[in-house]
Design a protein around this motif. Structure first.
Motif, short mmCIF file in Angstrom:
data_model
loop_
_atom_site.label_atom_id
_atom_site.label_comp_id
_atom_site.label_asym_id
_atom_site.label_seq_id
_atom_site.Cartn_x
_atom_site.Cartn_y
_atom_site.Cartn_z
N LEU A 186 0.85 -1.21 0.00
CA LEU A 186 0.00 0.00 0.00
C LEU A 186 0.88 1.25 0.00
N THR A 187 1.99 1.20 0.74
CA THR A 187 2.92 2.33 0.77
C THR A 187 3.54 2.55 -0.60
N ASN A 188 3.95 1.45 -1.22
CA ASN A 188 4.56 1.50 -2.55
C ASN A 188 3.57 2.07 -3.57
N ILE A 189 2.30 1.68 -3.45
CA ILE A 189 1.25 2.18 -4.36
C ILE A 189 1.08 3.69 -4.18
N ARG A 238 -5.02 3.92 6.47
CA ARG A 238 -5.27 2.48 6.31
C ARG A 238 -3.95 1.71 6.25
N ALA A 239 -2.98 2.25 5.55
CA ALA A 239 -1.68 1.56 5.47
C ALA A 239 -1.05 1.47 6.86
N ARG A 240 -1.17 2.55 7.64
CA ARG A 240 -0.59 2.54 8.99
C ARG A 240 -1.27 1.51 9.91
N ARG A 241 -2.55 1.26 9.64
CA ARG A 241 -3.25 0.23 10.44
C ARG A 241 -2.70 -1.16 10.12
N PHE A 242 -2.29 -1.38 8.87
CA PHE A 242 -1.68 -2.68 8.55
C PHE A 242 -0.29 -2.79 9.19
N TYR A 268 10.33 1.54 5.74
CA TYR A 268 9.34 1.63 4.66
C TYR A 268 8.16 2.50 5.08
N ARG A 269 7.79 2.38 6.36
CA ARG A 269 6.64 3.18 6.84
C ARG A 269 6.96 4.68 6.80
N GLN A 270 8.25 5.02 6.91
CA GLN A 270 8.64 6.44 6.87
C GLN A 270 8.33 7.09 5.52
N ILE A 271 8.19 6.24 4.49
CA ILE A 271 7.82 6.80 3.18
C ILE A 271 6.48 7.53 3.30
N LEU A 272 5.59 7.00 4.14
CA LEU A 272 4.29 7.67 4.35
C LEU A 272 4.48 9.05 4.97
N ASP A 273 5.43 9.15 5.91
CA ASP A 273 5.69 10.45 6.55
C ASP A 273 6.20 11.45 5.52
N VAL A 274 7.03 10.93 4.59
CA VAL A 274 7.59 11.83 3.56
C VAL A 274 6.49 12.29 2.60
N ILE A 275 5.57 11.39 2.28
CA ILE A 275 4.45 11.77 1.41
C ILE A 275 3.65 12.90 2.07
N PHE A 283 2.88 13.24 -7.48
CA PHE A 283 2.89 13.32 -8.95
C PHE A 283 4.18 13.94 -9.48
N THR A 284 4.71 14.95 -8.77
CA THR A 284 5.91 15.62 -9.29
C THR A 284 7.15 15.28 -8.48
N GLN A 285 6.98 14.58 -7.32
CA GLN A 285 8.19 14.21 -6.57
C GLN A 285 8.02 12.81 -5.97
N ARG A 286 9.11 12.03 -6.01
CA ARG A 286 9.07 10.66 -5.46
C ARG A 286 9.46 10.72 -4.00
N ALA A 287 8.58 10.22 -3.15
CA ALA A 287 8.86 10.23 -1.71
C ALA A 287 9.90 9.16 -1.40
N TYR A 288 10.98 9.52 -0.75
CA TYR A 288 11.97 8.51 -0.32
C TYR A 288 12.61 8.96 0.97
N VAL A 289 13.18 7.99 1.67
CA VAL A 289 13.82 8.28 2.95
C VAL A 289 15.32 8.41 2.71
#
Ligand SMILES: CC(C)=CCC/C(C)=C/CC/C(C)=C/CC/C(C)=C/[C@@H]1[C@@H](COP(=O)(O)OP(=O)(O)O)[C@]1(C)CC/C=C(\C)CC/C=C(\C)CCC=C(C)C
Ligand SMILES: Nc1ncnc2c1ncn2[C@@H]1O[C@H](COP(=O)(O)OP(=O)(O)OP(=O)(O)O)[C@@H](O)[C@H]1O
Ligand SMILES: [Mn+2]
Length: 308
Positions: A186-189, A238-242, A268-275, A283-289
C-alpha cells in the motif's frame, strides 16, 4: 536491469557463492530499505533473503520491467515452470543457483511463490480496482506472499512454542507477516501513484476516489487539492493500520530476526511520513527516505526489537 533469459539453459552455471553475490548486488541496487534490513541479519538468513528478493524482483520485472511489453501469459507459464524446476533442485540460470541453495536450508513452501506469479498475472490484465477488497487480494499476492517467504527464513521463536502459557497465545505470526507485506505494498502504491498513472494503472480503489469526489481524470492530470489530500490521508491511515497489525507479530519471530524486521518496517513506513511532508504531491516528486535518515532510525528499532 534483470532479464528473464529466453536462451537455452546455461551449461556451466555459476557457483553458489557467485550466485549469492549477484543477489546481494541486485538487492542493494533495487531496494536500499530491504538491503539495510538484511545487513542486520545472520549471514545464512541474510543471503537467503537476497536469493528470495532476486526471484521476487525478476518476477515483478516480467510485468514491470523494460521487457514487460513482451510478457504474456505464456511467459508467466514458462516462469512458473522454471519455479517448479528450482523447487525440484534444478537451477535453470545463474540466479536460480542461489535460490536452490536456499531451499536446501530453509523449508520454503512453493505456494507463496505461485501466488506471487498469480499477482503478476493480475497486472497483465487489470489496471483498475473497484474496491479495497479487490486491491487487498492483489496486495496479498505480490507482497503478503513475500512476508510468508521471509518468515520461513527468519524463523519463529521456538522457546515461545514450548512455554506453559503458549496454548493461550496466538504464536503463529502468519497474519502479521501478511499484514506487513500488504502495508509495504500500500505504501509502494501511494508513493508511485504518478508513475503508475503514467503507465495507465490506478491501484487506488475507484470507490475510494468517488467517496472523496476525486475522478480518474483528476488523478491522471495530477490534481493536488483538498479532495486529493483527504483521499491520501485516508489511504495513509489504512496503510498505517496494517503496519500496526504487523508490529504485534514481530515478537514471535526468532530473536535474531526481530531487529531486521523492525528496521525494514520502520524504514518503509517512513515513506508515508515523507508523502505527508511533501503535501501528498506524489505526482511531481518521489517520496523517499534519505540514507542518513535511514541510519538514524536504526537505534530506535534495535530498542523495540529488544523490548517489544
Ligand atoms: C528485511 C526483509 C526480511 C525483507 C524482505 C525482502 C524481500 C524478499 C522483498 C521482496 C520484494 C519484491 C521485489 C517483491 C516483488 C513484488 C514487489 C515489487 C513488491 C513490493 C515491494 C517493493 O520493493 P521495492 O521497494 O524494491 O520496489 P520498488 O521498485 O522500489 O518500487 C513490495 C512493496 C512488497 C514488499 C513486501 C515485503 C518486503 C514483505 C515484508 C514482510 C516481512 C519481512 C514479514 C515479517 C514478519 C512479521 C511477523 C511481521
Ligand atoms: N524507481 C525509481 N525511480 C526514480 N528514482 C528512484 C527509484 N528508486 C530509487 N530512486 C532514487 O534513489 C534514491 C533512494 O530512494 P529509495 O530509498 O526509495 O531507493 P530504493 O532503493 O528504491 O529504496 P526502497 O525501494 O527500499 O524504497 C532517491 O534519490 C530516489 O529518488
Ligand atoms: Mn526501490
Amino acid at each position: 536491469m534483470l532479464q528473464l533469459t529466453d536462451s537455452p539453459p546455461i551449461q556451466s552455471l555459476s557457483s553458489v557463492e557467485d550466485a549469492y553475490e549477484v543477489c546481494r548486488r541486485v538487492t542493494a541496487k533495487y531496494s536500499k530499505t530491504f538491503y539495510t534490513g538484511t545487513m542486520l541479519m545472520a549471514p545464512a538468513k541474510r543471503r537467503a533473503i537476497w536469493a528470495i528478493y532476486v526471484w521476487c524482483r525478476r518476477t515483478d520485472e516480467l510485468v514491470d520491467g523494460p521487457q514487460a511489453q513482451f510478457t504474456s501469459e505464456k511467459t508467466l507459464d514458462r516462469w512458473e515452470s522454471q519455479l517448479e524446476s528450482i523447487f525440484a533442485g534444478c537451477p535453470v540460470d545463474d540466479e536460480d543457483v542461489a535460490l536452490v541453495d536456499t531451499l536446501e536450508q530453509f523449508p520454503l513452501d512453493i505456494q507463496p511463490f505461485r501466488d506471487m506469479i498469480a499477482g503478476q498475472r493480475m497486472d497483465l490484465h487489470r489496471n483498475r480496482y473497484d474496491t479495497f477488497e479487490d486491491l487487498e487480494l492483489y496486495c496479498y499476492r505480490v507482497a503478503g506472499t513475500v512476508g510468508l517467504m521471509s518468515t520461513t527464513v527468519m524463523g519463529i521463536d521456538t522457546q515461545l512454542q514450548t512455554a506453559p502459557w503458549s496454548q493461550q497465545q496466538q504464536l503463529d505470526p502468519t497474519p502479521q507477516a501478511i499484514a506487513l507485506g500488504i502495508a509495504n505494498q500500500l505504501t509502494n502504491i501511494l508513493r508511485d501513484v504518478g508513475e503508475d498513472a503514467r503507465r495507465g494503472r490506478i491501484y487506488l480503489p475507484l470507490k475510494d476516489l468517488a467517496a472523496f469526489d476525486y475522478t480518474e481524470a483528476d488523478l491522471v492530470a495530477g490534481v493536488v487539492d483538498e479532495r486529493w489530500r483527504a483521499l491520501m490521508a485516508f489511504q495513509i491511515d489504512r496503510a498505517r493500520r496494517f503496519y500496526a497489525e504487523a508490529e504485534s507479530g514481530i515478537g514471535l519471530l526468532s530473536e535474531d530476526a526481530r531487529w531486521p524486521v523492525w528496521a525494514a518496517l520502520a524504514l518503509y513506513r517512513q515513506i508515508l511520513d515523507v508523502i505527508e511532508k511533501n503535501g501528498y504531491d506524489v505526482f511531481t516528486q518521489r517520496a523517499y527516505v534519505p540514507s542518513l535518515r535511514k541510519l538514524l532510525t536504526l537505534p530506535s528499532t534495535l530498542l523495540k526489537a529488544r523490548v517489544l
